[in-house]
Write an enzyme that holds these catalytic residues in place. Sequence first.
Site, PDB file in Angstrom:
ATOM      1  N   CYS A 114       0.803  -1.222   0.000  1.00  0.00           N
ATOM      2  CA  CYS A 114       0.000   0.000   0.000  1.00  0.00           C
ATOM      3  C   CYS A 114       0.840   1.278   0.000  1.00  0.00           C
ATOM      4  O   CYS A 114       0.361   2.339  -0.402  1.00  0.00           O
ATOM      5  CB  CYS A 114      -0.944   0.004   1.199  1.00  0.00           C
ATOM      6  N   HIS A 247      -3.580   7.229   1.983  1.00  0.00           N
ATOM      7  CA  HIS A 247      -3.946   5.897   1.520  1.00  0.00           C
ATOM      8  C   HIS A 247      -5.355   5.590   1.995  1.00  0.00           C
ATOM      9  O   HIS A 247      -5.693   5.783   3.160  1.00  0.00           O
ATOM     10  CB  HIS A 247      -2.949   4.885   2.083  1.00  0.00           C
ATOM     11  N   ASN A 277     -10.136  -0.262  -0.521  1.00  0.00           N
ATOM     12  CA  ASN A 277      -8.674  -0.197  -0.456  1.00  0.00           C
ATOM     13  C   ASN A 277      -8.095  -0.782  -1.743  1.00  0.00           C
ATOM     14  O   ASN A 277      -8.186  -1.988  -1.971  1.00  0.00           O
ATOM     15  CB  ASN A 277      -8.187  -0.982   0.769  1.00  0.00           C
TER      16      ASN A 277
END
Length: 320
Positions: A114, A247, A277
């Site tokens: 990520c 993020h 996500n």
Amino acid sequence: MTRRSVITGTGSALPPRRVSNAELAREIDTSDEWIVERTGIRARHIAADGETTATLAADAARKALEAAGIAASDIGLIVLATATPDQTFPASATRVQTMLGIDDCIAFDVAAVCTGFLYALAVADNMVKGGMADRALVIGSETFSRILDWEDRGTCVLFGDGAGALVLEAQEGGDVGILASRLHADGRHNDLLYVDGGPSTTGTVGKLRMKGREVFRHAVVNLAEVMNEVMAAAGHAPDEIDWLIPHQANKRILDATAKKLGLSPDKVVVTVDQHANTSAASVPLALDTAVRDGRVKKGDLIVLEAMGGGFTWGASVIRY
């Protein structure tokens, strides 16, 4: 004069198939209320057969090139952040290069899950500042749906597929561009967020495994610390930030991080509700959304930040 990397165009791509929480609830033991309360996620996009990390990346890159007003042949560097490449090798960046019709440029992948886009951005920034290329494509692209355990409701509801890209161009002088970046990693926490497979271990792709409560705790602390660190390196105070573009993992993490930093929620770009996500794609997806809807304007001071498996984490301060 100081040579800086300036963002001149952004782009993003999402698979057409949008899967709502209600649709997921018909397949697994969950509900819209359960997912929204714990994550803020309302839907995610899932890649169809034939849609891959590279095809999504190329679509996002084309939009970024169009926004920058340059041809693909002007690009001298492609850095693609992904944890879900099309093949073990060669790099998916080289597939994107071919899809864009570029015969020769530097092209490689970066794997930091990520945080991958932040790592890719820092690498590209230093290569541009060092004269290796005058124009670069920095891309985050993922097809996480391919590594999810769809029987694990604690993880499969959290992720989706997508891509985001930006064009970096070298400019001499001025006060715009990437001002500072800071990156970190701590491999001691491997077992809190990982994929249980790989070419050198099981010979399989594997599935994503996560201990969500522990990841949440580390994320809030690490992100707040790296934000303060990178702002100090850039010579700015947190209250000078126009937009925090984090993020997009979990709305609760975004809220907790902003609170820890004393930032108003109105200054945080949130898109996790729309695409879940998307790992390395989530930061450039959110950036492109905020640029195209007019929130992020030229001259704004923006901060990008992320944390992912590894653990890895990082942040960049940019005068847009």
